[in-house]
Design a protein around this motif. Structure first.
Motif, mmCIF file in Angstrom:
data_model
loop_
_atom_site.group_PDB
_atom_site.id
_atom_site.type_symbol
_atom_site.label_atom_id
_atom_site.label_comp_id
_atom_site.label_asym_id
_atom_site.label_seq_id
_atom_site.Cartn_x
_atom_site.Cartn_y
_atom_site.Cartn_z
ATOM 1 N N SER A 3 38.524 112.483 -55.325
ATOM 2 C CA SER A 3 37.543 112.246 -54.268
ATOM 3 C C SER A 3 36.124 112.390 -54.805
ATOM 4 N N TYR A 4 35.925 113.301 -55.748
ATOM 5 C CA TYR A 4 34.603 113.459 -56.346
ATOM 6 C C TYR A 4 34.216 112.202 -57.122
ATOM 7 N N LEU A 5 35.161 111.682 -57.879
ATOM 8 C CA LEU A 5 34.885 110.498 -58.699
ATOM 9 C C LEU A 5 34.661 109.255 -57.845
ATOM 10 N N ILE A 6 35.465 109.100 -56.782
ATOM 11 C CA ILE A 6 35.392 107.877 -55.978
ATOM 12 C C ILE A 6 34.368 107.976 -54.856
ATOM 13 N N ALA A 7 34.434 109.054 -54.074
ATOM 14 C CA ALA A 7 33.595 109.151 -52.875
ATOM 15 C C ALA A 7 32.149 109.512 -53.182
ATOM 16 N N ILE A 8 31.925 110.212 -54.280
ATOM 17 C CA ILE A 8 30.552 110.610 -54.609
ATOM 18 C C ILE A 8 30.008 109.793 -55.781
ATOM 19 N N ILE A 9 30.614 109.916 -56.955
ATOM 20 C CA ILE A 9 30.118 109.177 -58.120
ATOM 21 C C ILE A 9 30.193 107.671 -57.875
ATOM 22 N N GLY A 10 31.354 107.205 -57.402
ATOM 23 C CA GLY A 10 31.527 105.770 -57.200
ATOM 24 C C GLY A 10 30.751 105.227 -56.023
ATOM 25 N N LEU A 62 37.152 114.006 -45.946
ATOM 26 C CA LEU A 62 37.413 113.763 -47.361
ATOM 27 C C LEU A 62 38.139 114.949 -47.974
ATOM 28 N N ASN A 63 39.135 114.635 -48.778
ATOM 29 C CA ASN A 63 39.920 115.663 -49.455
ATOM 30 C C ASN A 63 39.125 116.251 -50.625
ATOM 31 N N THR A 81 46.422 110.168 -49.819
ATOM 32 C CA THR A 81 45.410 110.955 -49.103
ATOM 33 C C THR A 81 44.507 111.762 -50.034
ATOM 34 N N SER A 82 44.479 111.420 -51.302
ATOM 35 C CA SER A 82 43.728 112.237 -52.252
ATOM 36 C C SER A 82 42.219 112.029 -52.171
ATOM 37 N N VAL A 83 41.771 110.957 -51.496
ATOM 38 C CA VAL A 83 40.327 110.731 -51.350
ATOM 39 C C VAL A 83 39.885 111.013 -49.915
ATOM 40 N N GLU A 103 47.483 110.438 -43.038
ATOM 41 C CA GLU A 103 47.467 109.161 -43.743
ATOM 42 C C GLU A 103 46.085 108.907 -44.310
ATOM 43 N N GLY A 104 46.023 108.099 -45.354
ATOM 44 C CA GLY A 104 44.759 107.807 -46.001
ATOM 45 C C GLY A 104 44.272 106.406 -45.700
ATOM 46 N N VAL A 105 43.026 106.142 -46.084
ATOM 47 C CA VAL A 105 42.437 104.810 -45.985
ATOM 48 C C VAL A 105 41.975 104.432 -47.389
ATOM 49 N N LYS A 106 42.521 103.324 -47.897
ATOM 50 C CA LYS A 106 42.277 102.961 -49.293
ATOM 51 C C LYS A 106 41.710 101.554 -49.393
ATOM 52 N N PHE A 107 40.772 101.374 -50.310
ATOM 53 C CA PHE A 107 40.163 100.065 -50.513
ATOM 54 C C PHE A 107 40.925 99.281 -51.566
ATOM 55 N N ASN A 108 41.250 98.022 -51.230
ATOM 56 C CA ASN A 108 41.919 97.124 -52.173
ATOM 57 C C ASN A 108 40.893 96.109 -52.678
ATOM 58 N N PRO A 109 40.400 96.267 -53.908
ATOM 59 C CA PRO A 109 39.351 95.373 -54.415
ATOM 60 C C PRO A 109 39.831 93.945 -54.631
ATOM 61 N N LEU A 110 41.137 93.739 -54.746
ATOM 62 C CA LEU A 110 41.668 92.395 -54.974
ATOM 63 C C LEU A 110 41.491 91.501 -53.748
ATOM 64 N N ILE A 111 41.625 92.094 -52.572
ATOM 65 C CA ILE A 111 41.455 91.321 -51.336
ATOM 66 C C ILE A 111 40.203 91.759 -50.572
ATOM 67 N N ASN A 112 39.464 92.703 -51.143
ATOM 68 C CA ASN A 112 38.210 93.189 -50.570
ATOM 69 C C ASN A 112 38.399 93.723 -49.154
ATOM 70 N N LYS A 113 39.480 94.484 -48.961
ATOM 71 C CA LYS A 113 39.771 95.035 -47.638
ATOM 72 C C LYS A 113 40.269 96.470 -47.741
ATOM 73 N N TRP A 114 40.064 97.213 -46.641
ATOM 74 C CA TRP A 114 40.613 98.554 -46.517
ATOM 75 C C TRP A 114 41.993 98.474 -45.886
#
Length: 254
Positions: free
Chosen positions: A179-186, A173-174, A242-244, A225-236
């Motif tokens: 990353s703090y907001l998404i990986a920890i708080i979220g 994790l970056n 790469t900010s998270v 490269e990063g891995v990002k979640f797309n909530p519209l299709i519920n997939k990574w």
């Protein structure tokens, strides 16, 4: 020489035993596709596909073959319950997985035995690889460095154990506000994808910090490269963002 303090400007040191016990408590639930970690399992599957593609590209292997990774020696440092080890071994690789948790190793070995998949699992620390003669074509270090106190030594061990021409994959994790907001708080406090306290933001590592030390050891960073979640299709999905979290690929010159 890179100043170790640049890798992790820690507020407090990690308690290594507490980190091991933290993941012992989660080990039995990692493989349940309908359990509370199903979101993390989906993330891992996306990351596995990216790793497979990177290995195939680096060693010019055809993933359409039955055992495309035959003859490759792969080491997974911090293998957990074997979520990466087993698929790679099933594709012909000679896989060794090590983990600091004896419980993880027992579960991983039992699962591999049940499915007749050959993986060499060892309960040990990365430190135990110091001065080892064995070299590996691929070394995986995924979601480990942020839980290790001596990040500098872990990277050095990875570099030394990698064979010339080999591929190193580091995922973590970056250390950013996002990353703090998404990986920890979220992820931990809002969505509950992981238990609260799984991560400590001050121990996250920026990709340029890893690259700097890899370069000092003679390795070349190939890509990030990063891995990002797309909530519209519920997939990574794999992304340039790469900010998270991120996967960093590096090679050791022949």
């Amino acid at each position: 020489m890179l100043d170790k303090s640049q890798l992790s400007p820690t507020i407090k040191p990690l308690n290594q035993q507490a980190e091991i016990e933290k993941f012992d408590a989660l080990a039995a639930e990692w493989r349940d596709p309908n359990g509370k970690f199903k979101h993390v399992l989906a993330f891992n599957q996306t990351r596995l596909t990216a790793i497979e593609n990177a290995i195939a590209q680096h060693f010019k292997r055809d993933l359409n073959q039955d055992i495309p990774f035959q003859g490759l020696r792969i080491l997974d440092i911090g293998c957990g319950v074997g979520l990466l080890c087993e698929p790679l071994a099933s594709q012909g690789a000679d896989v060794t997985g090590i983990d600091a948790s004896a419980y993880n190793i027992r579960l991983a070995q039992q699962h591999a035995n049940n499915w007749s998949i050959k993986v060499e699992y060892k309960h040990c620390l990365a430190d135990d690889l110091l001065n080892a003669e064995q070299e590996y074509d691929v070394i995986l270090n995924t979601e480990v460095i942020e839980h290790v106190e001596d990040k500098h030594q872990l990277i050095e061990i990875c570099c030394d154990a990698l064979a010339p021409g080999g591929l190193l994959v580091m995922a973590t994790l970056n250390r950013t506000v996002k990353s703090y907001l998404i990986a920890i708080i979220g992820a931990e406090y809002v969505m509950g994808y992981l238990p609260k306290g799984t991560h400590e933001w001050q121990h996250f590592v920026k990709p340029q910090e890893i690259s700097q030390q890899l370069n000092a050891k003679g390795l070349n960073t190939l890509s990030v490269e990063g891995v990002k979640f797309n909530p519209l299709i519920n997939k990574w999905k794999i992304t340039k963002e790469t900010s998270v979290n991120y996967l960093l690929y590096a090679e050791k010159p022949t």
